[in-house]
Design an enzyme around this catalytic site. Structure first.
Site, PDB file in Angstrom:
ATOM      1  N   GLY A  32      46.904  35.697  39.833  1.00  0.00           N
ATOM      2  CA  GLY A  32      47.291  36.301  41.110  1.00  0.00           C
ATOM      3  C   GLY A  32      46.970  35.469  42.329  1.00  0.00           C
TER       4      GLY A  32
ATOM      5  CD  GLU B  21      45.275  36.572  31.810  1.00  0.00           C
ATOM      6  OE1 GLU B  21      45.137  36.850  30.609  1.00  0.00           O
ATOM      7  OE2 GLU B  21      45.661  37.404  32.659  1.00  0.00           O
ATOM      8  N   PRO B  22      46.125  31.875  35.818  1.00  0.00           N
ATOM      9  CG  PRO B  22      45.648  29.654  36.366  1.00  0.00           C
ATOM     10  CD  PRO B  22      45.210  30.774  35.471  1.00  0.00           C
ATOM     11  N   GLY B  23      49.416  31.817  37.150  1.00  0.00           N
ATOM     12  CA  GLY B  23      50.815  31.534  36.835  1.00  0.00           C
ATOM     13  C   GLY B  23      51.445  30.835  38.033  1.00  0.00           C
ATOM     14  NE  ARG B  24      52.709  34.475  43.014  1.00  0.00           N
ATOM     15  CZ  ARG B  24      53.764  35.287  42.985  1.00  0.00           C
ATOM     16  NH1 ARG B  24      54.873  34.926  43.567  1.00  0.00           N
ATOM     17  NH2 ARG B  24      53.680  36.469  42.394  1.00  0.00           N
TER      18      ARG B  24
ATOM     19  CE1 TYR C 238      58.713  42.078  43.002  1.00  0.00           C
ATOM     20  CE2 TYR C 238      59.066  39.717  42.884  1.00  0.00           C
ATOM     21  CZ  TYR C 238      58.776  40.907  42.267  1.00  0.00           C
ATOM     22  OH  TYR C 238      58.531  40.918  40.920  1.00  0.00           O
TER      23      TYR C 238
ATOM     24  CB  CYS D  43      79.891  40.227  44.462  1.00  0.00           C
ATOM     25  SG  CYS D  43      81.154  38.963  44.361  1.00  0.00           S
TER      26      CYS D  43
ATOM     27  CE1 TYR E  53      55.968  35.732  37.435  1.00  0.00           C
ATOM     28  CE2 TYR E  53      54.962  34.684  39.339  1.00  0.00           C
ATOM     29  CZ  TYR E  53      54.844  35.300  38.112  1.00  0.00           C
ATOM     30  OH  TYR E  53      53.599  35.463  37.555  1.00  0.00           O
TER      31      TYR E  53
HETATM   32  C1  LIG Z   1      51.680  37.972  35.992  1.00  0.00           C
HETATM   33  C2  LIG Z   1      50.341  37.910  35.389  1.00  0.00           C
HETATM   34  C3  LIG Z   1      49.511  36.818  35.629  1.00  0.00           C
HETATM   35  C4  LIG Z   1      49.885  35.698  36.561  1.00  0.00           C
HETATM   36  O1  LIG Z   1      50.040  36.116  37.875  1.00  0.00           O
HETATM   37  P1  LIG Z   1      50.342  35.024  39.005  1.00  0.00           P
HETATM   38  O2  LIG Z   1      50.473  35.830  40.236  1.00  0.00           O
HETATM   39  O3  LIG Z   1      51.585  34.331  38.639  1.00  0.00           O
HETATM   40  O4  LIG Z   1      49.171  34.094  39.024  1.00  0.00           O
HETATM   41  C5  LIG Z   1      48.290  36.768  34.969  1.00  0.00           C
HETATM   42  N1  LIG Z   1      47.895  37.761  34.144  1.00  0.00           N
HETATM   43  C6  LIG Z   1      48.675  38.841  33.908  1.00  0.00           C
HETATM   44  C7  LIG Z   1      48.194  39.873  32.976  1.00  0.00           C
HETATM   45  C8  LIG Z   1      49.906  38.951  34.527  1.00  0.00           C
HETATM   46  O5  LIG Z   1      50.652  40.027  34.290  1.00  0.00           O
END
Ligand SMILES: *Cc1c(COP(=O)(O)O)cnc(C)c1O
Length: 433
Positions: free
Chosen positions: A249, A291-294, A335, A362, A391
């Site tokens: 997050g 758990e970094p994604g973004r 969003y 469209c 995303y």
């Molecule tokens: C989406 C998600 C993440 C990653 O969130 P980011 O905002 O992309 O860092 C990590 N853990 C869980 C369980 C998620 O659902």
């Protein structure tokens, strides 16, 4: 003003260059819309998290959240950088395995994992399953018993935190479809079930309090609650966790208005809080997983579009249409996410017009950027939208039967196609007549 991250720079031809590659040449070679990923920047982000955790002297694991962006090449890169990954579907799990991720480094999330998905996870011997609810717990008990195996699991709990972020991407509060609620005793009940199950080994607990979070406060409250739960379980059930997984997050910069804490600072704050709470409560320090994604891929990604039609409504708005839109980036429509960008083929030209950059789909809501100052544009110009690495492609659709974009990795002057552009034949390949 647009933002340039990682290796992005203006080259001698006044073009946007990323990873040592001229983006106008990439557009010519691969067409547009085109997702360009700065691999060095992804590596830097990944190493930043890992090194900070290592330097703080805690056992740790950085688990990339696949849903931000995943493909075979991405998993290969994660494996090179010694990151784990989380998956939230059989499809992501399948891709991760095919991409060469070690099963032991995969964790499986989701609020309604299918039986078939759990079977694939167990049979692939993945590292951890993060159990979300009682239904899943029962399924796992049955499936592990039938296989006579033991599977490592964690429990996802909702500690009841309101991290300041957009409502749609809020997941840590009590009223959530994810995880076991703490306040009503569900989390404790789940722990009792798992610790009594022969086929399940409870490694610890997990929470994910939200996304695009800018400050550490929410994490600090979350750590306090999580250690609070663990302390209670130690006293009442003599259960001691090996792992505390604090989720992801961490926020990124989409526009100049965003000012997230640096990744390193988030990690430092979390680790210090865990150490502090553990010593306060006389609890043995667990491994800390994040758990970094973004924050790993967003700023590394840029989408290149070609400018087509323009519509000027005097005194109202100047629309500039590009060859992609909500099919390759649903976030503005979904969003109200804000982005910025620049003219990739004449970067230093003076801004002249305030325009709205819109897509070709469209839907009136197919607006990528509502209001941006750009130089005078002509058809054929290349517009680069920045920070689109998370995303974007992963949420892409075939709405209007537009083929999905290509994705290219660039690094040290080399470009590599990692997802080819869809063709019209791809579009009808699933149709049965
Ligand atoms: C989406 C998600 C993440 C990653 O969130 P980011 O905002 O992309 O860092 C990590 N853990 C869980 C369980 C998620 O659902």
């Amino acid at each position: 003003m647009s933002l340039l991250f990682g290796t992005a720079r203006v080259n001698e031809n006044d073009h946007l260059e990323i990873g040592g590659c001229d983006t106008t040449e990439l557009a010519e070679k691969y067409g547009t819309p085109l997702f360009i990923y700065d691999v060095a920047h992804i590596r830097e982000q990944a190493r930043g998290f890992k090194q900070t955790l290592d330097e703080l002297g805690v056992k740790n694991k950085v688990v990339y959240a696949s849903k931000a962006f995943g493909c075979l090449a991405m998993y290969k890169l994660l494996e090179e950088e010694n990151l784990g990954c989380d998956v939230v579907s059989g499809g992501e799990l399948y891709t991760a395995l095919k991409g060469g991720m070690s099963p032991a480094n995969i964790e499986f999330h989701g609020n309604n994992k299918l039986k078939s998905e759990l079977e694939l996870a167990l049979d692939s011997q993945i590292g951890t399953i993060i159990v979300d609810n009682f239904y899943e717990l029962e399924l796992l008990k049955e499936l592990t018993a039938a296989r006579d195996i033991e599977q490592a699991v964690m429990l996802r709990v909702t500690p009841g935190i309101n991290a300041e972020t957009h409502d749609y991407i809020l997941t840590g509060q009590v009223d959530s479809k994810f995880g076991f609620d703490v306040a009503s005793g569900q989390a404790t009940k789940a722990m009792e079930i798992v610790t009594a199950s022969k086929g399940l080994n409870l490694q610890g607990i997990h929470c994910h309090i939200g996304s695009q979070i800018f400050s550490s406060e929410g994490f600090l409250v979350a750590v306090e609650r999580m250690i609070g739960i663990l302390k209670e379980w130690k006293e009442t059930h003599e259960y001691v966790a090996q792992i505390l997984n604090m989720g992801g997050g961490f926020g990124i910069k989409y526009t100049e208005n965003d000012s997230p804490l640096e990744p390193k600072k988030f990690v430092q704050a979390i680790v210090e809080a865990v150490k502090g709470q553990c010593s306060l409560n006389d609890y043995p320090l667990p491994e800390i997983w994040i758990e970094p994604g973004r924050s790993i891929v967003a700023e590394a990604g840029t989408t290149l579009y070609t400018v087509g039609a323009q519509k000027v409504i005097p005194e109202v708005r100047h629309y500039v249409a590009v060859d992609g839109g909500m099919g390759d980036n649903i976030r503005p429509a979904l969003y109200s996410a804000e982005y910025t960008g620049l003219l990739a083929n004449r970067i230093s030209e003076e801004n002249k017009d305030r325009v709205a950059v819109v897509g070709k789909y469209c839907e009136s809501g197919d607006i990528l950027i509502k209001d941006i100052e750009l130089p005078e544009l002509v058809s054929g110009d290349l517009f680069a939208m920045t920070s689109t690495g998370a995303y974007g492609y992963s949420m892409a659709s075939n709405y209007n039967r537009n083929p999905r974009s290509a994705v290219v990795f660039v690094e040290a002057g080399q470009d590599k196609l990692v997802i080819r552009r869809e063709t019209y034949d791809d579009l009808i390949s699933l149709d049965c007549d």
